[in-house]
Design an enzyme around this catalytic site. Sequence first.
Site, PDB file in Angstrom:
ATOM      1  CD  GLN A 205      -1.776  -2.612   1.799  1.00 58.17           C
ATOM      2  OE1 GLN A 205      -0.544  -2.471   2.186  1.00 58.17           O
ATOM      3  NE2 GLN A 205      -2.486  -2.983   2.563  1.00 58.17           N
ATOM      4  CG  ASP A 246      -5.425  -0.631  10.633  1.00 57.75           C
ATOM      5  OD1 ASP A 246      -5.086  -0.416  10.336  1.00 57.75           O
ATOM      6  OD2 ASP A 246      -6.764  -0.248   9.192  1.00 57.75           O
ATOM      7  CE  LYS A 258      -1.952  -2.954   6.341  1.00 55.64           C
ATOM      8  NZ  LYS A 258      -2.956  -4.378   6.532  1.00 55.64           N
TER       9      LYS A 258
HETATM   10  O1  MRU Z   1      -4.807  -3.343   5.200  1.00 51.79           O
HETATM   11  P1  MRU Z   1      -5.111  -1.949   4.860  1.00 51.79           P
HETATM   12  O2  MRU Z   1      -4.674  -1.655   3.717  1.00 51.79           O
HETATM   13  O3  MRU Z   1      -6.974  -1.615   5.024  1.00 51.79           O
HETATM   14  O4  MRU Z   1      -4.554  -1.690   6.137  1.00 51.79           O
HETATM   15  C1  MRU Z   1      -5.546  -0.300   6.632  1.00 51.79           C
HETATM   16  C2  MRU Z   1      -3.851   0.510   6.609  1.00 51.79           C
HETATM   17  O5  MRU Z   1      -3.198   0.870   5.223  1.00 51.79           O
HETATM   18  C3  MRU Z   1      -2.833   0.850   7.356  1.00 51.79           C
HETATM   19  O6  MRU Z   1      -2.857  -0.658   8.338  1.00 51.79           O
HETATM   20  C4  MRU Z   1      -3.171   2.340   7.827  1.00 51.79           C
HETATM   21  O7  MRU Z   1      -1.867   2.369   8.786  1.00 51.79           O
HETATM   22  C5  MRU Z   1      -4.099   2.714   9.324  1.00 51.79           C
HETATM   23  S1  MRU Z   1      -5.726   3.203   8.136  1.00 51.79           S
HETATM   24  C6  MRU Z   1      -5.277   4.388   8.039  1.00 51.79           C
END
Ligand code: MRU
Length: 377
Positions: A205, A246, A258
């Site tokens: 990402q 998250d 993440k």
């Molecule tokens: O698996 P994802 O892409 O949905 O994960 C979320 C994220 O992109 C990260 O963990 C992020 O840093 C926090 S979400 C605002």
Amino acid sequence: MNVTVRGRTRQYRTVTFDAKRNRVLLIEQRLLPHQFKIVATKTFRETAAAITDMVVRGAGAIGATAAYGLAQGALMFRGADGKKFSRHVANVFKTLADARPTAVDPVNAMNDVLRAMRRGDSVAEKQSIALAAAEEFANEDARHCREIGAHGIQLIRNGMRVLTHCNAGWLAFVDVGSVTAPMYAAQAAGRKFHVFCDETRPRSQGATLTAWELAQQGISHQIIADNAAGHLMQRGEIDLVIVGSDRTLGRTGEVANKIGTYTKAVLAKRHGIPFYVAIPLSTIDWNLKRGFDIPIEDRHESEVLGAWGVTEGQRAERGSQKNGKRTYVRVANPGSGARNPGFDVTPAELIAGIITPAGIFKPTELWKRRRELGFIV
Ligand code: MRU
């Protein structure tokens, strides 16, 4: 935010709702940065599948998508029987809540919608309140990110080199983004700084989404391999780390984010580099008592064993994938399996501060400040 595709610039939100057709409209994030495309989900089940399959991802964005999905599901109900309607809504809620387990935003967003729906008497009233409440959640998410920018700007000084992990930009929210908000505010104030985007394997990402966002906004940046951050820190080439979350525990200040975030926090501590987390209020979980209990999503091993991309030689031209072929390539040893936890938990002691819409706080201060941070009993 503004998006320029093939020379044309337009403003977009990550997620919106088409009330006439009862569709949730999403930027198809799996195609970025090679193709910019909006997709529409026709039912709440399709909306839940879009969350599970990561058409839309990022805590705030899936929060808003779940809120719209709940309204969409409520609006799909035909009839006036209040009991049947409640059972239907409970089923919609569960389907969307189960779509991805780690981020708390979807559940917090849908609880906002449910609370608002209680004000309606008839099914029809509850249906229209549901949609208004989902819109309110989406607007609040964008507002919170702007407020995070207003507080976080003080952290980014001229000449700084900032590391971020994964994508907590506007694609991970409805607009603006949490980590990117201080960056956009600093850019608007004329400050010059450079961002290192962790590639963020296995889904990349950082390399795909954060880098695309920063390029779209004209912010100086480079993608680094996940393993490069320690080396750059050791050489004094990183001044600040800002990541998203998250799920942040209001009682302990622990931060689920993440996979790989914890490693960066340990490294930052080792090198005396301030490590900040930027979150809207919907990312706070006021119930869980320890980070160990946060449900960590285990994702498919194919993400670790290979990668998605666009074939070399037919690469996307000017934001379109027209000539390229999106494909999955197996990288790992055939026959080897993989373990793929999607998130990890960073303890409060490694975090310099949490940037919220209400100000920047020590992680362990969240509970003391719970009233101003939106704790609902
Ligand atoms: O698996 P994802 O892409 O949905 O994960 C979320 C994220 O992109 C990260 O963990 C992020 O840093 C926090 S979400 C605002």
